[in-house]
Design an enzyme around this catalytic site. Structure first.
Site, PDB file in Angstrom:
ATOM      1  N   LYS A 172       0.833  -1.214   0.000  1.00  0.00           N
ATOM      2  CA  LYS A 172       0.000   0.000   0.000  1.00  0.00           C
ATOM      3  C   LYS A 172       0.864   1.259   0.000  1.00  0.00           C
ATOM      4  O   LYS A 172       0.642   2.172  -0.784  1.00  0.00           O
ATOM      5  CB  LYS A 172      -0.897   0.060   1.255  1.00  0.00           C
ATOM      6  CG  LYS A 172      -1.857  -1.077   1.422  1.00  0.00           C
ATOM      7  CD  LYS A 172      -2.685  -0.913   2.689  1.00  0.00           C
ATOM      8  CE  LYS A 172      -1.863  -0.937   3.975  1.00  0.00           C
ATOM      9  NZ  LYS A 172      -1.199  -2.231   4.247  1.00  0.00           N
TER      10      LYS A 172
ATOM     11  N   ARG B  32      -9.107   1.479   8.805  1.00  0.00           N
ATOM     12  CA  ARG B  32      -8.702   0.109   9.097  1.00  0.00           C
ATOM     13  C   ARG B  32      -9.784  -0.650   9.841  1.00  0.00           C
ATOM     14  O   ARG B  32      -9.600  -1.826  10.157  1.00  0.00           O
ATOM     15  CB  ARG B  32      -7.459   0.140   9.965  1.00  0.00           C
ATOM     16  CG  ARG B  32      -6.192  -0.208   9.234  1.00  0.00           C
ATOM     17  CD  ARG B  32      -5.107  -0.263  10.265  1.00  0.00           C
ATOM     18  NE  ARG B  32      -3.955  -0.995   9.853  1.00  0.00           N
ATOM     19  CZ  ARG B  32      -2.890  -0.433   9.309  1.00  0.00           C
ATOM     20  NH1 ARG B  32      -2.849   0.843   9.052  1.00  0.00           N
ATOM     21  NH2 ARG B  32      -1.845  -1.179   9.012  1.00  0.00           N
TER      22      ARG B  32
ATOM     23  N   ARG C  33      11.639  -5.925   4.695  1.00  0.00           N
ATOM     24  CA  ARG C  33      11.296  -4.501   4.589  1.00  0.00           C
ATOM     25  C   ARG C  33      12.292  -3.655   5.392  1.00  0.00           C
ATOM     26  O   ARG C  33      12.634  -3.981   6.506  1.00  0.00           O
ATOM     27  CB  ARG C  33       9.876  -4.251   5.109  1.00  0.00           C
ATOM     28  CG  ARG C  33       9.569  -2.752   5.239  1.00  0.00           C
ATOM     29  CD  ARG C  33       8.118  -2.441   5.113  1.00  0.00           C
ATOM     30  NE  ARG C  33       7.334  -2.879   6.255  1.00  0.00           N
ATOM     31  CZ  ARG C  33       6.007  -2.673   6.348  1.00  0.00           C
ATOM     32  NH1 ARG C  33       5.353  -2.065   5.376  1.00  0.00           N
ATOM     33  NH2 ARG C  33       5.349  -3.109   7.399  1.00  0.00           N
TER      34      ARG C  33
ATOM     35  N   ARG D  88      11.533  -2.270  11.130  1.00  0.00           N
ATOM     36  CA  ARG D  88      10.533  -1.862  12.113  1.00  0.00           C
ATOM     37  C   ARG D  88      10.340  -2.914  13.193  1.00  0.00           C
ATOM     38  O   ARG D  88      10.321  -4.098  12.903  1.00  0.00           O
ATOM     39  CB  ARG D  88       9.196  -1.598  11.395  1.00  0.00           C
ATOM     40  CG  ARG D  88       9.131  -0.214  10.782  1.00  0.00           C
ATOM     41  CD  ARG D  88       7.985  -0.058   9.828  1.00  0.00           C
ATOM     42  NE  ARG D  88       6.715  -0.594  10.333  1.00  0.00           N
ATOM     43  CZ  ARG D  88       5.576  -0.526   9.656  1.00  0.00           C
ATOM     44  NH1 ARG D  88       5.545   0.044   8.467  1.00  0.00           N
ATOM     45  NH2 ARG D  88       4.470  -1.035  10.148  1.00  0.00           N
TER      46      ARG D  88
ATOM     47  N   ARG E 248      -0.491  -9.176  13.323  1.00  0.00           N
ATOM     48  CA  ARG E 248      -1.063  -8.103  12.509  1.00  0.00           C
ATOM     49  C   ARG E 248      -1.946  -8.656  11.392  1.00  0.00           C
ATOM     50  O   ARG E 248      -2.945  -8.045  11.019  1.00  0.00           O
ATOM     51  CB  ARG E 248       0.060  -7.230  11.939  1.00  0.00           C
ATOM     52  CG  ARG E 248       0.704  -6.363  13.024  1.00  0.00           C
ATOM     53  CD  ARG E 248       2.027  -5.793  12.592  1.00  0.00           C
ATOM     54  NE  ARG E 248       1.907  -4.885  11.476  1.00  0.00           N
ATOM     55  CZ  ARG E 248       2.900  -4.617  10.625  1.00  0.00           C
ATOM     56  NH1 ARG E 248       4.074  -5.199  10.773  1.00  0.00           N
ATOM     57  NH2 ARG E 248       2.722  -3.769   9.670  1.00  0.00           N
TER      58      ARG E 248
HETATM   59  P1  ADP Z   1       2.311  -1.756   3.226  1.00  0.00           P
HETATM   60  O1  ADP Z   1       2.333  -0.249   3.206  1.00  0.00           O
HETATM   61  O2  ADP Z   1       1.088  -2.338   2.587  1.00  0.00           O
HETATM   62  O3  ADP Z   1       2.541  -2.316   4.599  1.00  0.00           O
HETATM   63  P2  ADP Z   1       4.884  -1.591   1.837  1.00  0.00           P
HETATM   64  O4  ADP Z   1       4.613  -0.684   0.699  1.00  0.00           O
HETATM   65  O5  ADP Z   1       5.657  -1.059   2.991  1.00  0.00           O
HETATM   66  O6  ADP Z   1       3.515  -2.282   2.335  1.00  0.00           O
HETATM   67  O7  ADP Z   1       5.620  -2.904   1.269  1.00  0.00           O
HETATM   68  C1  ADP Z   1       6.012  -3.983   2.120  1.00  0.00           C
HETATM   69  C2  ADP Z   1       7.389  -4.519   1.693  1.00  0.00           C
HETATM   70  O8  ADP Z   1       7.291  -5.140   0.411  1.00  0.00           O
HETATM   71  C3  ADP Z   1       8.435  -3.415   1.527  1.00  0.00           C
HETATM   72  O9  ADP Z   1       9.692  -3.957   1.882  1.00  0.00           O
HETATM   73  C4  ADP Z   1       8.378  -3.085   0.043  1.00  0.00           C
HETATM   74  O10 ADP Z   1       9.619  -2.553  -0.412  1.00  0.00           O
HETATM   75  C5  ADP Z   1       8.085  -4.445  -0.571  1.00  0.00           C
HETATM   76  N1  ADP Z   1       7.262  -4.383  -1.772  1.00  0.00           N
HETATM   77  C6  ADP Z   1       6.308  -3.455  -2.103  1.00  0.00           C
HETATM   78  N2  ADP Z   1       5.739  -3.748  -3.296  1.00  0.00           N
HETATM   79  C7  ADP Z   1       6.325  -4.895  -3.722  1.00  0.00           C
HETATM   80  C8  ADP Z   1       6.144  -5.726  -4.897  1.00  0.00           C
HETATM   81  N3  ADP Z   1       5.234  -5.434  -5.848  1.00  0.00           N
HETATM   82  N4  ADP Z   1       6.916  -6.831  -4.988  1.00  0.00           N
HETATM   83  C9  ADP Z   1       7.811  -7.144  -4.014  1.00  0.00           C
HETATM   84  N5  ADP Z   1       8.030  -6.417  -2.901  1.00  0.00           N
HETATM   85  C10 ADP Z   1       7.295  -5.310  -2.743  1.00  0.00           C
HETATM   86  P1  ADP Z   2       1.493  -1.547   7.461  1.00  0.00           P
HETATM   87  O1  ADP Z   2       1.474  -0.577   6.310  1.00  0.00           O
HETATM   88  O2  ADP Z   2       2.664  -2.418   7.425  1.00  0.00           O
HETATM   89  O3  ADP Z   2       0.215  -2.272   7.655  1.00  0.00           O
HETATM   90  P2  ADP Z   2       1.246   0.829   9.040  1.00  0.00           P
HETATM   91  O4  ADP Z   2       2.480   1.638   8.976  1.00  0.00           O
HETATM   92  O5  ADP Z   2       0.092   1.241   8.211  1.00  0.00           O
HETATM   93  O6  ADP Z   2       1.646  -0.669   8.766  1.00  0.00           O
HETATM   94  O7  ADP Z   2       0.721   0.733  10.534  1.00  0.00           O
HETATM   95  C1  ADP Z   2       1.566   0.329  11.588  1.00  0.00           C
HETATM   96  C2  ADP Z   2       0.744   0.225  12.858  1.00  0.00           C
HETATM   97  O8  ADP Z   2       0.202   1.525  13.170  1.00  0.00           O
HETATM   98  C3  ADP Z   2      -0.461  -0.688  12.785  1.00  0.00           C
HETATM   99  O9  ADP Z   2      -0.136  -2.035  13.047  1.00  0.00           O
HETATM  100  C4  ADP Z   2      -1.356  -0.084  13.878  1.00  0.00           C
HETATM  101  O10 ADP Z   2      -0.907  -0.455  15.170  1.00  0.00           O
HETATM  102  C5  ADP Z   2      -1.101   1.410  13.724  1.00  0.00           C
HETATM  103  N1  ADP Z   2      -2.076   2.047  12.807  1.00  0.00           N
HETATM  104  C6  ADP Z   2      -1.803   2.671  11.637  1.00  0.00           C
HETATM  105  N2  ADP Z   2      -2.919   3.150  11.074  1.00  0.00           N
HETATM  106  C7  ADP Z   2      -3.937   2.820  11.907  1.00  0.00           C
HETATM  107  C8  ADP Z   2      -5.357   3.010  11.893  1.00  0.00           C
HETATM  108  N3  ADP Z   2      -5.972   3.637  10.862  1.00  0.00           N
HETATM  109  N4  ADP Z   2      -6.075   2.526  12.931  1.00  0.00           N
HETATM  110  C9  ADP Z   2      -5.499   1.909  13.946  1.00  0.00           C
HETATM  111  N5  ADP Z   2      -4.187   1.679  14.039  1.00  0.00           N
HETATM  112  C10 ADP Z   2      -3.404   2.126  13.031  1.00  0.00           C
END
Ligand code: ADP
Ligand code: ADP
Ligand code: ZN
Length: 214
Positions: A13, A88, A127, A160, A171
């Site tokens: 995302k 979320r 990541r 992280r 998660r």
């Molecule tokens: P989210 O915001 O949904 O948690 P991220 O954008 O941080 O996800 O991506 C999670 C991990 O996967 C990161 O290390 C990112 O660099 C990697 N990643 C993102 N898109 C891709 C893809 N299309 N293929 C492989 N790895 C990816």
């Molecule tokens: P990822 O993209 O890998 O899912 P985020 O960076 O979006 O992780 O979120 C990390 C953490 O921050 C989540 O696991 C949650 O604890 C908190 N968080 C982020 N956004 C929200 C939300 N909209 N509601 C509740 N908790 C949130």
């Protein structure tokens, strides 16, 4: 253009939201980044959020809803925005819809980035994140030019705390339980779009441009 990114933790995302924000010149609003910045600065919000984030739990709705509703009314959001990590939960989605309706406004697209759980655990351990500028990399799929250093701003990258495998599993459970119902919610409101998140990030982005238009 008002866009919501949906998908499991690690679905990509954030990666896609940043590319959308660049292409369409709209702000990228990541609630996770906002919480991490608050934790780094030691604010009260950050201290509260951290106790939940470290356990892989969601931060309570009341700590996040007002923050986002205020943010989307700032001047830079007039043309649109891409929300990453919010909503979320169903109550968050309802609160956002209600706040926007009051402003005679609405979300245009909810883009669900689909990646099966098996792929997620593998992705997360690789990541690496930049807490300074919010950039995200992957040690295998999206490496930096210099290991451990952000390409964009030169700061040191971190793994992280909540990307450890045990916390990622928690998660994912929380995602299926509390966030996945949003797919039905936005299907019912007619704005859900699905993209395959397992392909190369450039191909995921191409599918998103097909939806949003050039
Ligand atoms: P989210 O915001 O949904 O948690 P991220 O954008 O941080 O996800 O991506 C999670 C991990 O996967 C990161 O290390 C990112 O660099 C990697 N990643 C993102 N898109 C891709 C893809 N299309 N293929 C492989 N790895 C990816
Ligand atoms: P990822 O993209 O890998 O899912 P985020 O960076 O979006 O992780 O979120 C990390 C953490 O921050 C989540 O696991 C949650 O604890 C908190 N968080 C982020 N956004 C929200 C939300 N909209 N509601 C509740 N908790 C949130
Ligand atoms: Zn950086």
């Amino acid at each position: 253009m008002k866009i919501i990114m949906l998908g499991a933790p690690g679905a990509g995302k954030g990666t896609q939201a940043k590319m959308i924000a660049d292409k369409y010149s709209i702000p990228h609003i990541s609630t996770g980044d906002i919480f991490r910045a608050n934790i780094k600065e030691g604010t009260e919000l950050g201290q509260k959020a951290k106790t939940y984030m470290d356990k892989g739990l969601l931060v309570p709705d009341e700590l996040v809803v007002d923050l986002v509703v205020d943010r989307v009314q700032k001047d830079d959001c007039a043309k649109g925005y891409v929300l990453d990590g919010f909503p979320r939960t169903i109550p968050q989605a309802e609160a956002l819809d209600a706040a926007l309706a009051k402003l005679n406004d609405k979300v245009d697209y909810a883009i669900n980035v689909e990646v099966p759980d098996e792929n997620i655990i593998k992705r997360m351990s690789g990541r690496r994140a930049c807490v300074a500028c919010g950039a995200t990399y992957h040690i295998v799929h999206i490496p930096t030019k210099v290991e451990g250093i952000c390409d964009r701003c030169g700061a040191e990258l971190i793994l992280r705390d909540d990307d450890k495998p045990e916390t990622v599993k928690k998660r994912l459970d929380v995602y299926h339980d509390q966030t996945q119902p949003l797919i039905d919610y936005y299907t019912n409101s007619g704005i859900l779009k699905e993209v395959d998140g397992t392909v190369d990030m450039k191909d995921v982005f191409a599918a998103i441009i097909d939806i949003l238009g050039e």
